[in-house]
Write a protein that holds these residues in place. Sequence first.
Motif, PDB file in Angstrom:
ATOM      1  N   ALA A 296      32.490 -91.881  22.761  1.00 28.49           N
ATOM      2  CA  ALA A 296      33.904 -92.545  22.215  1.00 28.49           C
ATOM      3  C   ALA A 296      33.997 -91.407  21.064  1.00 28.49           C
ATOM      4  O   ALA A 296      33.222 -90.726  20.793  1.00 28.49           O
ATOM      5  N   ASP A 297      35.230 -91.442  20.707  1.00 26.64           N
ATOM      6  CA  ASP A 297      35.589 -90.637  19.578  1.00 26.64           C
ATOM      7  C   ASP A 297      34.971 -90.887  18.196  1.00 26.64           C
ATOM      8  O   ASP A 297      34.740 -89.845  17.591  1.00 26.64           O
ATOM      9  N   ARG A 298      34.289 -92.087  17.926  1.00 27.14           N
ATOM     10  CA  ARG A 298      33.588 -92.315  16.860  1.00 27.14           C
ATOM     11  C   ARG A 298      32.681 -93.308  17.031  1.00 27.14           C
ATOM     12  O   ARG A 298      32.675 -94.151  17.952  1.00 27.14           O
TER      13      ARG A 298
ATOM     14  N   GLY B  15      37.328 -92.626  24.691  1.00 24.03           N
ATOM     15  CA  GLY B  15      38.236 -91.873  24.033  1.00 24.03           C
ATOM     16  C   GLY B  15      38.521 -92.525  22.703  1.00 24.03           C
ATOM     17  O   GLY B  15      37.583 -92.783  21.878  1.00 24.03           O
ATOM     18  N   ASP B  16      39.460 -92.756  22.280  1.00 23.37           N
ATOM     19  CA  ASP B  16      40.008 -93.324  20.773  1.00 23.37           C
ATOM     20  C   ASP B  16      39.483 -94.718  20.583  1.00 23.37           C
ATOM     21  O   ASP B  16      40.287 -95.643  20.209  1.00 23.37           O
ATOM     22  N   TYR B  17      38.188 -94.928  20.534  1.00 21.14           N
ATOM     23  CA  TYR B  17      37.650 -96.131  20.205  1.00 21.14           C
ATOM     24  C   TYR B  17      36.561 -95.894  19.205  1.00 21.14           C
ATOM     25  O   TYR B  17      35.992 -94.835  19.108  1.00 21.14           O
ATOM     26  N   THR B  18      36.025 -97.000  18.439  1.00 18.37           N
ATOM     27  CA  THR B  18      34.843 -96.947  17.455  1.00 18.37           C
ATOM     28  C   THR B  18      33.720 -97.708  18.050  1.00 18.37           C
ATOM     29  O   THR B  18      33.879 -98.864  18.238  1.00 18.37           O
ATOM     30  N   LEU B  19      32.616 -97.106  18.300  1.00 19.56           N
ATOM     31  CA  LEU B  19      31.511 -97.761  18.720  1.00 19.56           C
ATOM     32  C   LEU B  19      31.016 -98.125  17.391  1.00 19.56           C
ATOM     33  O   LEU B  19      30.361 -97.552  16.301  1.00 19.56           O
TER      34      LEU B  19
END
Length: 419
Positions: free
Chosen positions: A21-23, A66-70
């Motif tokens: 993920a992106d973050r 992709g544009d998600y925050t774990l």
Amino acid sequence: MAGSLALNSLFTLANPLVITADRMVDVKAGKVIESAVVIIEDDVIVQAGHSKKIAIPDNAEVMALGDYTLMPGLMDMHVHLTSDPTKHGYSSLSVSVPRAAITGVKHAKDTLMAGFTTVRNVGAPGFTDVALRDAINDGDVQGPRMFVAGPSLGVTGGHCDNNLLPYGYHDKSEGVADGPWEVRKKVRENIKYGATVIKFCATGGVLSKGTKVGARQYTEEEMQALIEEAHLRGLTVATHAHGTSGIKAAIRSGVDSVEHVSLLDDEAIELAKKHGTYFSMDVYVTEYILGEGEKAGILPESLAKERIVGTKQRENFRKAVKAGVNMVFGSDAGVYPHGNNGKQFARMVTWGMTPMQAIQAATINSATLLKQQESLGSIEAGRKADVIAVKGNPLDNMALMEDVGLVVKDGQIVKSLAM
Ligand code: ARG
């Protein structure tokens, strides 16, 4: 070549499972890692960090978000999964113990789907919480990992008693115990029937009939006996307390967490810091009680009490955060609909936390309160594979926490993005 995993596959146990993920939120360091990779094998996280530092194994299924925050699976330290939020006051009397247990099955799933992979259930009739926990652990129903209190302990006529009916009905709640030996015995009984945490009421409350919300219940002698007994057996203790005198007595007696914590003074804050006591402050529920409570049967006297404590509690939340008291996430879901737990995040920020502090409260701090920080509360090698993903960056907008996309509990995908 690593395969790619269909995002709508349910209850998948890919092995190893790789999520990118992106973050990702590193709750221990209090920072965000960009371009993150988490590798899960069975029910354990084996590697987590920046993509540059991690080699993805060839045989892995890769879920590229992709544009998600774990972040770590969320933890709520104050829920009542077997309570029906539409049945307050006198309508609560129509709910049987078996009915409450069945209600809990639905609420457990709603809570898990909201990203809460661990909860502490602080009060339930007839050990319905123990039954629900066991059903979840046996795989019969879906829900969060549960730490359970069984019936809450309280004085005769106090907040944890049932005071709705007149004397002729001889009704009292299962957790009623007065005096040091009665409370010790009740702690032993709760443990016998499966409790893993003890909850007691140190003061009156909002939703109980005829209790003064700020007034102390239990003497210090009783609190000491109760807490000592629980600690001897290796259990932590949570206390419901709105009033200052009850809060301070419970902290001095060694309680592990204080719930609600509405009416504080500086000495109470100092005591909490000195003892390392956690505050679990439900700063969203007041909006629900005052907005929807009347329809749900909440008594007029309770609405009046809520008008007194609601604002003070939130102002005191700000003070406690500023003073550096240990804070956990506790929502009192059950008073309001289960699955809406995440609404509290934005309020925690409104009332003084940074977004990172709010996420830490619901992860690493809660894990530490439960003495589970070696297995829960952070995304790092060796921890249980409880991971969630939120679209975008919730650190910029905490309302995003109200819509959790992906939920992995114990290495199993229990909610996928396409649902
Ligand atoms: N269960 C709690 C009680 O009855 C709810 C208090 C909610 N109010 C609040 N401001 N946190 O006392």
